[in-house]
Design an enzyme around this catalytic site. Sequence first.
Site, PDB file in Angstrom:
ATOM      1  N   LYS A   1     -15.659   4.048   3.128  1.00 55.19           N
ATOM      2  CA  LYS A   1     -16.866   3.180   3.805  1.00 55.19           C
ATOM      3  C   LYS A   1     -17.464   4.015   4.999  1.00 55.19           C
ATOM      4  O   LYS A   1     -18.873   4.124   5.347  1.00 55.19           O
ATOM      5  CB  LYS A   1     -16.546   1.771   3.860  1.00 55.19           C
TER       6      LYS A   1
ATOM      7  N   LYS B   1       0.435   1.276   8.704  1.00 54.67           N
ATOM      8  CA  LYS B   1      -0.907   1.610   9.223  1.00 54.67           C
ATOM      9  C   LYS B   1      -1.034   2.014  10.817  1.00 54.67           C
ATOM     10  O   LYS B   1      -2.055   2.723  10.970  1.00 54.67           O
ATOM     11  CB  LYS B   1      -2.059   0.655   8.939  1.00 54.67           C
TER      12      LYS B   1
ATOM     13  N   LYS C   1      -8.447  -2.795   9.961  1.00 54.92           N
ATOM     14  CA  LYS C   1      -7.838  -3.047   8.558  1.00 54.92           C
ATOM     15  C   LYS C   1      -6.661  -3.799   8.737  1.00 54.92           C
ATOM     16  O   LYS C   1      -6.422  -4.278   9.909  1.00 54.92           O
ATOM     17  CB  LYS C   1      -7.023  -1.568   8.122  1.00 54.92           C
ATOM     18  N   ARG C   2      -5.794  -4.269   7.965  1.00 57.71           N
ATOM     19  CA  ARG C   2      -4.800  -5.179   8.470  1.00 57.71           C
ATOM     20  C   ARG C   2      -3.906  -4.588   9.230  1.00 57.71           C
ATOM     21  O   ARG C   2      -3.647  -3.494   9.163  1.00 57.71           O
ATOM     22  CB  ARG C   2      -3.967  -5.607   6.879  1.00 57.71           C
TER      23      ARG C   2
ATOM     24  N   THR D   1      -9.878   2.087   1.056  1.00 61.56           N
ATOM     25  CA  THR D   1     -10.883   2.326   0.981  1.00 61.56           C
ATOM     26  C   THR D   1     -12.216   2.077   2.081  1.00 61.56           C
ATOM     27  O   THR D   1     -13.283   2.652   1.935  1.00 61.56           O
ATOM     28  CB  THR D   1     -11.561   1.002  -0.249  1.00 61.56           C
TER      29      THR D   1
ATOM     30  N   HIS E   1      -0.817  -0.643  -6.714  1.00 66.29           N
ATOM     31  CA  HIS E   1      -1.448  -0.362  -5.472  1.00 66.29           C
ATOM     32  C   HIS E   1      -0.419  -0.233  -4.478  1.00 66.29           C
ATOM     33  O   HIS E   1      -0.901  -0.159  -3.095  1.00 66.29           O
ATOM     34  CB  HIS E   1      -2.044  -1.839  -5.199  1.00 66.29           C
TER      35      HIS E   1
END
Length: 843
Positions: free
Chosen positions: A681, A575, A569-570, A677, A378
């Site tokens: 969405k 990110k 998101k986290r 993911t 992952h």
Amino acid sequence: MAAPLSDGDRRKQISVRGIAGLGDVAEVRKSFNRHLHFTLVKDRNVATPRDYYFALAHTVRDHLVGRWIRTQQHYYERDPKRIYYLSLEFYMGRTLQNTMVNLGLQNACDEAIYQLGLDLEELEEIEEDAGLGNGGLGRLAACFLDSMATLGLAAYGYGIRYEFGIFNQKIVDGWQVEEADDWLRYGNPWEKARPEYMLPVHFYGRVEHTPDGVKWIDTQVVLAMPYDTPVPGYKNNTVNTMRLWSAKAPNDFNLQEFNMGDYIEAVLDRNLAENISRVLYPNDNFFEGKELRLKQEYFVVAATLQDIIRRFKSSKFGCRDPVRTCFETFPDKVAIQLNDTHPALSIPELMRILVDVEKVEWDKAWEITKRTCAYTNHTVLPEALERWPVSMFEKLLPRHLEIIYALNQMHLDRVAALYPGDIDRLRRMSVIEEGDCKRINMAHLCVIGSHAVNGVARIHSNIVKNSVFKDFYELEPEKFQNKTNGITPRRWLLLCNPGLADIIAEKIGEGFITDLSQLKKLLEFIDNETFIRDVAKVKQENKLKFAAYLEEHYKVKINPMSMFDVQVKRIHEYKRQLLNCLHAITLYNRIRCNPSKSFVPRTIMIGGKAAPGYHMAKMIIKLITSIGEVINNDPYVGDKLKVIFLENYRVSLAEKVIPAADLSQQISTAGTEASGTGNMKFMVNGALTIGTMDGANVEMAEEAGEENLFIFGMRVEDVEALDRKGYNAREFYERLPELRQAIDQITSGFFSPRDPGCFKDVVNMLMYHDRFKVFADYEAYIKCQGQVDQLFMDPREWTRKVIRNIACSGKFSSDRTITEYAREIWGVEPSATAIPPPNLPRN
């Protein structure tokens, strides 16, 4: 809470959630009243909203139980190959609405509850999220369970029943504060304790080599108590099981240790054993080498493998006597999927059971283990890879350490024979890493002990083959696969965006709910003015509803006509929420510089939790809230720009914000996000993506056409070239005036007037230690955001692109992902045949 619908509006709401027959409604009402009667304690005449929620939950659960029993009988009769999905995280969110949708009960329940003078949405809001995961990995596991049941696979999810899930996030004076998530406080109506299947798990002790074989003795025992949660497929009467283990001390725990008669102390010490399932480790993409975490990993593996072997041996329904004793057929009847390296101990534990307990010959046991296990990787971030100290294994799991050493020796002998004299390759490929502190590389253990290794998006799987596991790929290229992640369309379209699901069903029928590729049929309607108008109307309704929610819960008033620009998101440096912050500051400076100019109004929403020990992530949250404080209170800006931090982002909040978003931010540095993911969405819910060519963004751009996403910035090869050249943030700082102005404002305390030096660590990181090269993509990002503004000013053209994105999102269903796992890794075939419902005979 939105105002209740008028009777006229309610009648229009038939659609894809299942038409409510009058009989269904009457039955639900009767069942609800019965449960409510038994819920109320004798001395209480007035029901609370929570009583109503529990009565409804038990009413819906009644519809599950018969199907659940029948599904298990069906599996025992057919004796199919069973799939075991092992994960330390299952981020399930709420269960009530999902169950109603999958059983086709939503309309019947809505009507019955309405007739009783209650509001279904209000009852749904009472349910706690089951937050037994951090982010993508745990949510993926939840989507996979839904798809495995919908595809009729004999599948089981196995994990830990954490007493405390992911913490609740409070924002106090702009800082994240963590609160324990006591999600079981009021009980959980969806689980069933199964004490009759309680199992022992051993720790510590020592190993004895005897003429009769190897014995692991003098261990400390902890009991694993299973709690089962039903997982319904979509309208196929299949109900699979998620079994979560809770740690319990045995009754004699530590009593024998206390020969001084300190019985009270001994009983209190039971907590030591029961702490194993107390709390979820709140780290995402970061390895924390704590002994308690290793205990959790072995606990779930040891209990699960005993359960798997018991079920393999006794194949008749309700029978617990062994029927099978030979393990030759084990890989034909059992598939174990390791969700990341957390359940990696399945490999040495299966070897231990086969060799030490079942007396299978070593080489045969190794062949069985490899054919049974498969591993999903992952992440490529080095700090996320699990590397456990050998000394910890020696103490906690001495037999497993011996087995790992033996497996590693076999593996290295093979490598040495194929590459004679290549000592460096042996060092790189060893499961044991030498050094000051010898460590076990769990990813290497997973690769050598599995017959299949997969990444979770094409670009990620290529990085896995060409970089992370390059040597292993050269050795066994046939092992390596790609399985691009997906999301369940039941929760992420039907449940959270019924308005959109309805207008899609009107145009193309309901087949897309279980075959998302049918959304391609919407391409015919890209120029259909009625459909364009309907899609835009649904989006506007979702925005109005979310704006009302924000006003009620966050006391924030936002302009529902503004562009809803969302990054949820986290919080993590890779990110790049910081890139988003720099854009917000740049927009703010442009508005201040030219207040009379017309600007596209934007509401920038950023949400996500920071791991409690991750200093930089917590600083990023403080920066976002500080920027919002200045911008939102500047009279020159007014409605043109707002920056909102969405507190306590979780599954149930995602279900509200994603359908309302116009723009989805997926802006990680190329080569760092395995898949994502959230991006999927947003796409299926009609938001356009601004993103880098990273993770599944690459395949989204391929499906919809790159011109229908806002793609910017460096590709993987550009990042690698910049690494070779040497990344110098100061070059960008000096060359780009708007970037320099933004950084100078952060440095000077413009956004933190009460504490001017507050963000010195953030600026220092960006200038001198930024692994994720925020400045290198700034210019391209700002320019691309300009293109977003241009398109947003043309609502028709924007909506046409939205329709194209929705139409091309079919690939990103977890049904497609699971079908690929089933055929290409587990060797089973999905079934579209529904099991007969409990009220019909089975034959």
